[in-house]
Design an enzyme around this catalytic site. Structure first.
Site: not given
Length: 726
Positions: A140, A201, A262, A332, A421, A639
């Site tokens: 970023r 995390a 984190t 989350d 984000w 996966c």
């Protein structure tokens, strides 16, 4: 009548104990100094720190491009990137030169007026690092100090580069590289200290943020966000307090993982208060019943400092205050989303506030001096909480606490949040925060007999295969049609939306607000657009040929104003969603490219090449039901994070249903077990799964490919009616 003030305080240099500008500037006093960073709000020509100023408002007073003439905006120049992965960086512009990071932590420098390449740097991140990252191999941005630039690499290094040449001054490893740590966020610099966190995390690491000396990279302090289960009398007080909110026996046990927490993105700094603010991420695993169980085996404790905003002293890393947005989080719901500082009048009193729209769906206004809760209101629909009480604590909906009920539940928002984000922006004149929001729920189901796997496993404690979309294409389209994207102009005082722009899909880009009464944003429909900051009216748009998730910037050179954005579809949603159903325009491609605009720009993008998709042509599905069921479980854990749930295939990473290795068990094992493609990002999973389990995954993907081949054939014949998007 509310009044809003732009928070861009500049503290006297001596009051912070800073060196002189000449001492800090590097050669000849020409570099970035503490004084320049403190006064960045008055530097309209440049963009010298990640959010333009320490307050991270992403507002520029530049107005030569404005609501009256934005229709004349054209492409000035563009530059193609050499990585076909997600692009999330905010460029820096310093004295007519632009510096940016791309996927795989590469750095490039350009002449900001012509696009002439000046230099590039490749940290040569090992390809196998890609499997340590939950959400694409993105970066970023950079930080600047003196004559140098600073970069956090995907594999956890902090690198200092000479700004003129791109040559390495020094580099240090900031994480345990034997664990699944990563860095995707941009560093910040305060008084000669480079500050950076990390991610991981989901893979079982313990989060922290740390400061390093700009001169040599030596670590100056480290602030852990969660206890490690062994806190003694010599532990920092903030960790002693946190320990009381965790099941310490589990956290310190032989099967324990790092707890998470984190610090992988947001930071902001108030020089008047000398406080650094940062957001803390989710728990590891997500499911609190495994992470911190009570005596009855269900989730217990607030688990500080997960999902919290924390304020510390940047000179020492000393804890000052925290506010936890989601105590005992289990979905989350990170609080690592963009943090904005501003001063505003609330109920007749000027307040120094901090604002955030974290994943959990509530917009928070906090007193940034004390951490006192001021207000919170949901900015998208949510069902995990019945509200926020007067103390700022959520009133939980018991049915959504899967960690306590042990039963599946559909929860809004899902793990991607109501805002991820992608940076917001604040317009001080309008008093509005612009939020790149979206609506997306998820079916959470506890995973029986879950065990941690620090090596490669996605440590969430939920059955990631339980929420797979049904095979019926019509039903899939209908479900995707309920996932909405929004650009919201949010009034933080009234705690309500002033206006909203609806998008056909989620995962739209970060934002820029300007003094020209404009808001700029890219989106998942491969468009870059400008909106009226007061009304939300779309005033201009550009066909970018690819989805845009990164935030724009603006700057001037020789009096000419430019707007720049890094384009390139990618990130968490892009790699985990069905690439054919993200929006009604069809598959979203990745064409990684820097786009720079000015009034009267006449550059033209090359035509987009038509790419023929590999047809679905799998071998027959002959495995037994038990083998396929095992493969589904293992696929979901190991996966799906890169190749999409239910093996539906994104448009950024390989669609395994179309892989040539499906027909050859030996080739499949060579890739998944032996890691022959590790340099491409596909590391070996031999430490996590047996060959039989890897073969079961192949059987599951073959079965899914055959299902979808039949459905595609029926769809082409009109057997599945398309559902219009809302």
């Amino acid at each position: 009548m509310k009044k809003l003030f732009w928070a861009a305080p500049v503290l006297a240099m001596g009051a912070l104990g800073l060196a002189s500008c000449e001492d800090m500037a590097g050669s000849g006093g020409s570099g970035i100094t503490a004084e320049m960073l403190l006064g960045a709000a008055d530097d309209n020509a440049n963009w010298i720190t990640h959010g333009r100023t320490y307050s991270e408002q992403r507002f520029s007073p530049l107005d030569k491009i404005n609501a009256g003439n934005v229709g004349e905006l054209g492409l000035a120049w563009f530059a193609d990137m050499d990585t076909a992965r997600g692009q999330e960086a905010t460029p820096l512009v310093i004295d007519g030169k632009m510096y940016l990071t791309t996927a795989w932590s590469k750095v490039k420098a350009f002449d900001a007026t012509t696009g002439e390449p000046l230099w590039d740097y490749d940290p040569e991140v090992p390809g196998e690092t890609g499997v340590k990252v939950c959400c694409d191999v993105v970066n970023r941005g950079l930080a600047a100090w003196g004559d140098d630039l600073f970069l956090g690499t995907l594999d956890g290094r902090l690198v200092s580069l000479d700004r003129d040449s791109g040559e390495v001054n020094w580099e240090v490893v900031t994480v345990d590289q034997d664990m699944a740590y990563s860095i995707t966020g941009a560093p910040r610099i305060i008084d000669g200290k480079v500050i950076i966190g990390n991610g991981g995390a989901e893979f079982g690491v313990r989060g922290y943020i740390a400061a390093y000396d700009v001169e040599d990279g030596s670590e100056l302090w480290r602030f852990y966000t969660v206890p490690d289960g062994t806190e003694g009398d010599d532990a920092p007080e903030h960790l002693k307090a946190a320990a009381k909110t965790w099941n310490m026996e589990v956290l310190a046990g032989s099967d324990a993982i790092g707890g998470g927490g984190t610090v992988w993105d947001s930071m902001a700094y108030d020089p008047d208060l000398n406080l650094l603010y940062f957001g803390v991420g989710n728990g590891s695993p997500w499911n609190q019943a495994y992470r911190s169980p009570g005596e009855d085996g269900t989730g217990e404790g607030d688990n500080l400092y997960l999902s919290s905003i924390v304020a510390i002293r940047p000179d020492t890393g000393e804890y000052v205050w925290h506010y936890q947005t989601t105590p005992g989080e289990t979905w989350d719901y990170t609080a690592t989303q963009h943090i904005i500082l501003a001063d505003m009048e609330i109920e007749g009193k000027t307040r120094q506030v901090l604002m955030q729209a974290p994943k959990n769906g509530f917009f928070y206004v906090i007193d940034r001096a004390t951490g006192e809760f001021i207000s919170a209101k949901e900015y998208i629909p949510q069902n995990w909480a019945k509200g926020i009480d007067e103390n700022g604590r959520p009133i939980f909906n018991p049915e959504a606490r899967i960690d306590k009920t042990g039963k599946p539940a559909i929860v809004m928002p899902g793990p991607l949040g109501g805002h991820n984000w992608h940076p917001m922006a604040f317009h001080p004149g309008e008093g509005l925060v612009y939020i790149p929001a979206f609506e997306a729920a998820m079916a959470y189901a506890p995973e029986a007999d879950w065990k941690a796997d620090r090596a490669r496993g996605f440590n969430v404690g939920f059955d990631l295969g339980a929420g797979d979309l049904p095979p019926d294409l019509n039903v899939r389209r209908e479900i995707y049609g309920t996932v909405k994207g929004k650009l919201m102009a949010w009034d933080p005082v009234a705690q309500e939306a002033r206006w909203t722009v609806e998008f056909p899909g989620p995962w739209n880009g970060g934002l820029l607000a300007t003094g020209g009464d404009l808001v700029f944003q890219g989106n998942s429909s491969s468009e870059f657009a400008a909106y009226n900051a007061a009304s939300g009216e779309k005033l201009w748009s550009f066909a970018a040929q690819t989805g845009i998730v990164a935030p724009p910037i603006t700057y001037t050179v020789d009096g000419e104003q430019y707007v720049a954005v890094l384009a390139g579809w990618g990130g968490a949603y892009a790699i985990t969603a069905d690439g054919h159903m993200i929006n009604e325009q069809g598959p979203v491609r990745n064409i990684s490219r820097l786009l720079v605009f000015k009034i009267g720009g006449e550059a033209v993008l090359p035509d987009v090449l038509t790419l023929a998709e590999i047809p679905l042509d799998p071998p027959p599905s002959r495995a037994g039901a038990e083998t396929i069921a095992l493969g589904k479980v293992k696929y979901a854990r190991y996966c799906a994070v890169c190749h999409a749930p239910a093996a539906v295939g994104s448009t950024e990473l390989p669609d395994l249903r179309r892989s040539g290795t499906l027909s050859d068990a030996q080739s499949w094992q060579a890739v998944v077990h032996d890691g022959i493609l590790k340099d491409n990002g596909m590391a070996s999973f031999a430490t996590s799964m047996s060959k039989d389990e890897i073969e079961a995954i192949r059987a599951y993907v073959i079965q899914r490919a055959n299902e979808d081949k039949a459905l595609e054939a029926a769809d082409k014949k009109g057997g599945a009616k398309k559902v219009a998007r809302r």
